[in-house]
Design a protein around this motif. Structure first.
Motif, PDB file in Angstrom:
ATOM      1  N   ALA A  17       0.676  -0.999  -0.062  1.00 23.16           N
ATOM      2  CA  ALA A  17       0.527  -0.214  -0.292  1.00 23.16           C
ATOM      3  C   ALA A  17       0.837   1.753   0.035  1.00 23.16           C
ATOM      4  O   ALA A  17       0.269   2.524   0.032  1.00 23.16           O
ATOM      5  CB  ALA A  17      -1.353  -0.040   1.483  1.00 23.16           C
ATOM      6  N   ALA A  62      -5.949  -2.590   7.463  1.00 23.48           N
ATOM      7  CA  ALA A  62      -7.069  -2.485   6.292  1.00 23.48           C
ATOM      8  C   ALA A  62      -7.236  -0.817   6.057  1.00 23.48           C
ATOM      9  O   ALA A  62      -6.809  -0.798   4.997  1.00 23.48           O
ATOM     10  CB  ALA A  62      -8.383  -3.281   6.027  1.00 23.48           C
ATOM     11  N   ARG A  63      -7.533  -0.344   7.078  1.00 24.09           N
ATOM     12  CA  ARG A  63      -7.221   1.022   7.345  1.00 24.09           C
ATOM     13  C   ARG A  63      -6.690   1.925   7.102  1.00 24.09           C
ATOM     14  O   ARG A  63      -5.949   2.918   6.707  1.00 24.09           O
ATOM     15  CB  ARG A  63      -8.320   1.459   8.732  1.00 24.09           C
ATOM     16  CG  ARG A  63      -9.545   1.271   8.963  1.00 24.09           C
ATOM     17  CD  ARG A  63     -10.326   1.629  10.276  1.00 24.09           C
ATOM     18  NE  ARG A  63     -10.434   2.970  10.109  1.00 24.09           N
ATOM     19  CZ  ARG A  63     -11.013   3.411  11.395  1.00 24.09           C
ATOM     20  NH1 ARG A  63     -11.077   2.676  12.677  1.00 24.09           N
ATOM     21  NH2 ARG A  63     -10.811   4.480  11.309  1.00 24.09           N
ATOM     22  N   ARG A  64      -5.045   1.461   7.481  1.00 26.43           N
ATOM     23  CA  ARG A  64      -3.527   2.231   7.931  1.00 26.43           C
ATOM     24  C   ARG A  64      -3.287   1.630   6.166  1.00 26.43           C
ATOM     25  O   ARG A  64      -3.095   2.470   5.697  1.00 26.43           O
ATOM     26  CB  ARG A  64      -2.912   1.073   8.141  1.00 26.43           C
ATOM     27  CG  ARG A  64      -1.524   1.789   8.500  1.00 26.43           C
ATOM     28  CD  ARG A  64      -1.928   3.437   9.375  1.00 26.43           C
ATOM     29  NE  ARG A  64       0.127   3.858   9.061  1.00 26.43           N
ATOM     30  CZ  ARG A  64       0.209   5.002   8.198  1.00 26.43           C
ATOM     31  NH1 ARG A  64      -0.639   5.062   7.204  1.00 26.43           N
ATOM     32  NH2 ARG A  64       1.090   5.497   7.558  1.00 26.43           N
ATOM     33  N   CYS A  65      -3.484   0.893   5.585  1.00 29.53           N
ATOM     34  CA  CYS A  65      -2.871   0.765   3.933  1.00 29.53           C
ATOM     35  C   CYS A  65      -4.024   1.625   3.350  1.00 29.53           C
ATOM     36  O   CYS A  65      -3.633   2.112   1.964  1.00 29.53           O
ATOM     37  CB  CYS A  65      -3.550  -1.214   3.193  1.00 29.53           C
ATOM     38  SG  CYS A  65      -3.062  -1.991   3.602  1.00 29.53           S
ATOM     39  N   GLU A  66      -5.386   2.537   4.315  1.00 29.53           N
ATOM     40  CA  GLU A  66      -5.867   3.334   2.800  1.00 29.53           C
ATOM     41  C   GLU A  66      -4.892   4.437   3.427  1.00 29.53           C
ATOM     42  O   GLU A  66      -5.838   6.068   2.796  1.00 29.53           O
ATOM     43  CB  GLU A  66      -7.864   3.528   3.852  1.00 29.53           C
ATOM     44  CG  GLU A  66      -8.526   2.441   3.078  1.00 29.53           C
ATOM     45  CD  GLU A  66      -9.527   2.385   3.533  1.00 29.53           C
ATOM     46  OE1 GLU A  66      -9.852   3.487   4.761  1.00 29.53           O
ATOM     47  OE2 GLU A  66     -10.951   1.403   3.509  1.00 29.53           O
ATOM     48  N   ARG A  67      -4.315   4.722   4.154  1.00 29.72           N
ATOM     49  CA  ARG A  67      -2.865   6.149   4.219  1.00 29.72           C
ATOM     50  C   ARG A  67      -4.072   6.556   5.425  1.00 29.72           C
ATOM     51  O   ARG A  67      -3.685   7.489   5.994  1.00 29.72           O
ATOM     52  CB  ARG A  67      -2.690   6.108   2.958  1.00 29.72           C
ATOM     53  CG  ARG A  67      -2.386   5.381   2.071  1.00 29.72           C
ATOM     54  CD  ARG A  67      -1.057   4.567   2.466  1.00 29.72           C
ATOM     55  NE  ARG A  67       0.261   5.620   2.695  1.00 29.72           N
ATOM     56  CZ  ARG A  67       0.697   5.858   1.178  1.00 29.72           C
ATOM     57  NH1 ARG A  67       0.844   5.563   0.749  1.00 29.72           N
ATOM     58  NH2 ARG A  67       1.782   6.666   1.990  1.00 29.72           N
ATOM     59  N   GLU A 202      -1.244  10.787   4.273  1.00 26.65           N
ATOM     60  CA  GLU A 202      -2.053  10.870   5.435  1.00 26.65           C
ATOM     61  C   GLU A 202      -1.796  12.272   6.068  1.00 26.65           C
ATOM     62  O   GLU A 202      -2.584  12.945   7.263  1.00 26.65           O
ATOM     63  CB  GLU A 202      -0.659  10.455   5.975  1.00 26.65           C
ATOM     64  CG  GLU A 202      -0.782   8.275   7.190  1.00 26.65           C
ATOM     65  CD  GLU A 202       0.338   8.272   5.809  1.00 26.65           C
ATOM     66  OE1 GLU A 202       0.240   6.867   5.185  1.00 26.65           O
ATOM     67  OE2 GLU A 202       0.589   8.766   4.152  1.00 26.65           O
ATOM     68  N   ARG A 205      -4.906  14.408   3.397  1.00 28.71           N
ATOM     69  CA  ARG A 205      -5.897  14.061   3.365  1.00 28.71           C
ATOM     70  C   ARG A 205      -6.778  13.646   4.325  1.00 28.71           C
ATOM     71  O   ARG A 205      -7.643  14.134   4.727  1.00 28.71           O
ATOM     72  CB  ARG A 205      -6.756  12.506   2.560  1.00 28.71           C
ATOM     73  CG  ARG A 205      -6.144  12.134   0.833  1.00 28.71           C
ATOM     74  CD  ARG A 205      -7.173  11.069   0.203  1.00 28.71           C
ATOM     75  NE  ARG A 205      -6.338   9.922   0.838  1.00 28.71           N
ATOM     76  CZ  ARG A 205      -5.856   9.307   0.102  1.00 28.71           C
ATOM     77  NH1 ARG A 205      -5.361   9.436  -0.472  1.00 28.71           N
ATOM     78  NH2 ARG A 205      -5.275   7.542   0.936  1.00 28.71           N
TER      79      ARG A 205
END
Length: 284
Positions: A17, A62-67, A202, A205
């Motif tokens: 990611a 998964a949320r961290r992969c969304e940055r 990070e 956004r």
């Protein structure tokens, strides 16, 4: 699945990611979720993870992969060796601001600082550290009510509520016209508006634009502070600003201008050799 295998899986996902320090983030997320320390985690790497923890951890990854920033997922950030609460309503405290405070304390530790002002307080880290280190009363000002709630929560957490006063205002606008200070410290919005979208996701956004954007060129807020702060500093009082790495000459010129009323104007480079802190004194 055992802890070591789970960490390896999470690290691979985060790396794909584009997350820097993927292995560190994988470990910190699991420590946050389980309450285990780093040493405890190391001793249990071959132990299995229960299904509920496994599912919740994969959701966090998964949320961290969304940055989404790590600090927004854990709700905290270490600063000045203290644990501060953070949220998407405030900037995440950074090492640059620790450097700012180091310069403040090196200059002011031996001076009698009775009243200080932390402009654009955000999470309140500057106000809390000033209160703890200097024992002075600190007005913590911010235009964002949500940020002030966070600053107040951190003041309660670190037992400085008797010294830190949150005030909602646009820079100096909400302060009594005759209120003056021995010290003003600020980490104002100084990122050029046109550069924000090019920053890491990070930041661009997830962090509040109000706390980032200094308008075109990044100088809008700094120019207001330079003009107004000289009327709020007591004779001999100090002002410290965190600034962008490309703003040193412009900010120094601004504070050295003939009408500024400041003396001992200096731009201090950080440990990487980049301009980072403006220090100036009100002419006695």
């Amino acid at each position: 699945m055992k802890i070591d295998a789970l960490l390896a899986e999470a690290t691979a996902r985060l790396t794909t990611a584009g997350v820097s320090d993927a292995a560190l983030d994988a470990r910190l997320l699991l420590e946050h979720l389980t309450g285990l320390s780093r040493s405890q985690m190391f001793l249990r790497v071959d132990q299995p993870v229960d299904e509920a923890t496994l599912a919740e951890y994969r959701q966090l990854v998964a949320r961290r992969c969304e940055r989404i920033p790590l600090q927004h997922l854990t709700g905290s950030q270490e600063f000045w060796s203290l644990d501060f609460a953070v949220s998407p309503t405030v900037l995440i405290p950074r090492p640059e601001t620790e450097f700012l405070l180091e310069q403040v304390l090196m200059t002011c530790k031996e001076n009698e600082i009775v009243h200080a002002l932390d402009l654009c307080t955000g999470s309140g880290v500057i106000a809390v550290v000033l209160a703890r280190e200097l024992g002075c009363a600190v007005v913590a000002a911010d235009i964002s009510e949500a940020a002030l709630h966070m600053a107040q929560a951190n003041s309660i957490r670190h037992r400085t509520t008797d010294l830190v006063l949150p005030v909602c205002c646009d820079l100096f606008s909400g302060l009594h016209p005759r209120r003056s200070f021995d010290l003003i410290v600020t980490n104002p919005p100084y990122v050029a508006e046109e550069e924000i979208d090019g920053l890491e996701p990070e930041v661009s956004r997830a962090e509040p634009r109000l706390a980032l954007s200094g308008g075109p060129g990044g100088m809008r807020c700094i120019e207001r502070i330079a003009e107004e702060a000289r009327r709020r500093l007591r004779p001999g009082g100090w002002i410290f600003l965190e600034i962008g790495a490309d703003q040193g000459e412009k900010v120094a010129r601004l504070f050295r201008s003939a009408i500024s009323g400041y003396a001992q104007v200096q731009v201090i480079d950080d440990r990487a050799g980049r301009p980072r802190v403006l220090r100036a004194r009100h002419e006695p």
